[in-house]
Scaffold this active site. Structure first.
Site, PDB file in Angstrom:
ATOM      1  N   SER A 142       0.858  -1.189   0.000  1.00 44.08           N
ATOM      2  CA  SER A 142       0.000   0.000   0.000  1.00 44.08           C
ATOM      3  C   SER A 142       0.892   1.236   0.000  1.00 44.08           C
ATOM      4  O   SER A 142       2.032   1.189   0.481  1.00 44.08           O
ATOM      5  CB  SER A 142      -0.895   0.010   1.244  1.00 44.08           C
ATOM      6  OG  SER A 142      -1.520   1.267   1.425  1.00 44.08           O
ATOM      7  N   TYR A 155      -1.543  -0.978  10.479  1.00 46.88           N
ATOM      8  CA  TYR A 155      -1.735  -1.139   9.039  1.00 46.88           C
ATOM      9  C   TYR A 155      -0.508  -0.645   8.274  1.00 46.88           C
ATOM     10  O   TYR A 155       0.029  -1.361   7.405  1.00 46.88           O
ATOM     11  CB  TYR A 155      -2.988  -0.399   8.573  1.00 46.88           C
ATOM     12  CG  TYR A 155      -3.244  -0.563   7.095  1.00 46.88           C
ATOM     13  CD1 TYR A 155      -3.771  -1.759   6.607  1.00 46.88           C
ATOM     14  CD2 TYR A 155      -2.963   0.449   6.194  1.00 46.88           C
ATOM     15  CE1 TYR A 155      -3.999  -1.937   5.251  1.00 46.88           C
ATOM     16  CE2 TYR A 155      -3.185   0.288   4.828  1.00 46.88           C
ATOM     17  CZ  TYR A 155      -3.697  -0.909   4.361  1.00 46.88           C
ATOM     18  OH  TYR A 155      -3.910  -1.081   3.010  1.00 46.88           O
TER      19      TYR A 155
END
Length: 253
Positions: A142, A155
């Site tokens: 990401s 995350y």
């Protein structure tokens, strides 16, 4: 890099979002795709959609949180199908893990899926790929991997792990015949992003993101970042001095 003909592919987290889209995209290009996930009914619906289009997507019930069992099943699949050419570790979860209200249960859940589960998926048949001198492993990281995002420590860190893991694999596997690709998506419409309660600049449609990702994977690109409007400033933010980054991140939060 030499061309590679793809016959078989495994995509985890294929019940929705990028994973579902990529599984269908690959199947339409002639690959026998094993779509893995926990929600079997959604995988079966994906298989039916692919069949209607004359393609092959085979549902595979798989929980990457059960790392040892997942690795064993992937190895079995590798043997059953005559060797997996492409393995995409896409399964991932998000969630708020704010430093002032940190809960181990949430942190562990993210690590179990995004770190342990992804690493297990990627390494399950990697030694066999090296022996065969062919294969391709893909990790879906990401843009959040570039810096620690406010309120999303677990995350961001999990995606940073995956990015660094893929980079080391890429260096190690140079000249082995095994390709390595790391994908850094920005915001893409999905079940996960639908839960976000903050602005998502340059939010991409799933089909557009899948098209970019699929073409890049088949080209053998080592890295894919998109959309460019978000990827470029995100890369630049990486070199900001900490005081400047901290101040900007707090304002955005």
């Amino acid at each position: 890099m030499a061309d590679m003909s793809y016959r078989t592919a495994l995509v985890t987290g294929a019940s929705s979002g990028l994973g579902r889209g990529l599984a269908l995209w690959l199947a339409k290009r002639g690959l026998r795709v094993f779509a893995a996930g926990r929600r079997v009914s959604q995988l079966e619906a994906l298989s039916a959609e692919a069949q209607a289009a004359g393609s092959t997507v085979e549902p595979l019930e798989l929980d990457v949180n059960q790392a040892e069992a997942a690795m064993e099943r992937i190895r079995e699949l590798d043997g059953e199908c005559g060797g997996l050419d492409l393995v995409v570790a896409n399964a991932g979860v998000g969630g708020v893990t704010h430093g002032r209200r940190l809960q181990w249960e949430k942190v562990r859940s993210i690590i179990d899926t995004n770190v342990t589960g992804a690493a297990a998926t990627l390494t399950a048949v990697l030694p066999r790929m090296v022996e065969r001198r062919r294969g391709h492993v893909v990790g879906i990281s990401s843009l959040a991997a570039y810096r620690g995002l406010a309120g999303h420590a677990a995350y961001s860190a999990s995606k940073a792990f995956l990015a660094t893991f893929m980079e080391s694999l890429r260096v190690d596997l140079g000249g082995s015949g095994v390709r390595v690709t790391c994908v850094y998506p920005g915001f893409v419409k999905s079940e996960m992003t639908a839960k976000n309660d903050f602005p998502m600049p340059f939010l991409m449609e799933t089909d557009a993101a899948v098209e970019l990702m699929g073409k890049g994977i088949l080209r053998g690109d080592t890295e894919l970042t998109f959309p460019w409007q978000l990827a470029l400033p995100t890369r630049l933010v990486k070199v900001l001095p900490n005081p400047l980054f901290d101040a900007a991140a707090r304002r955005l939060r």
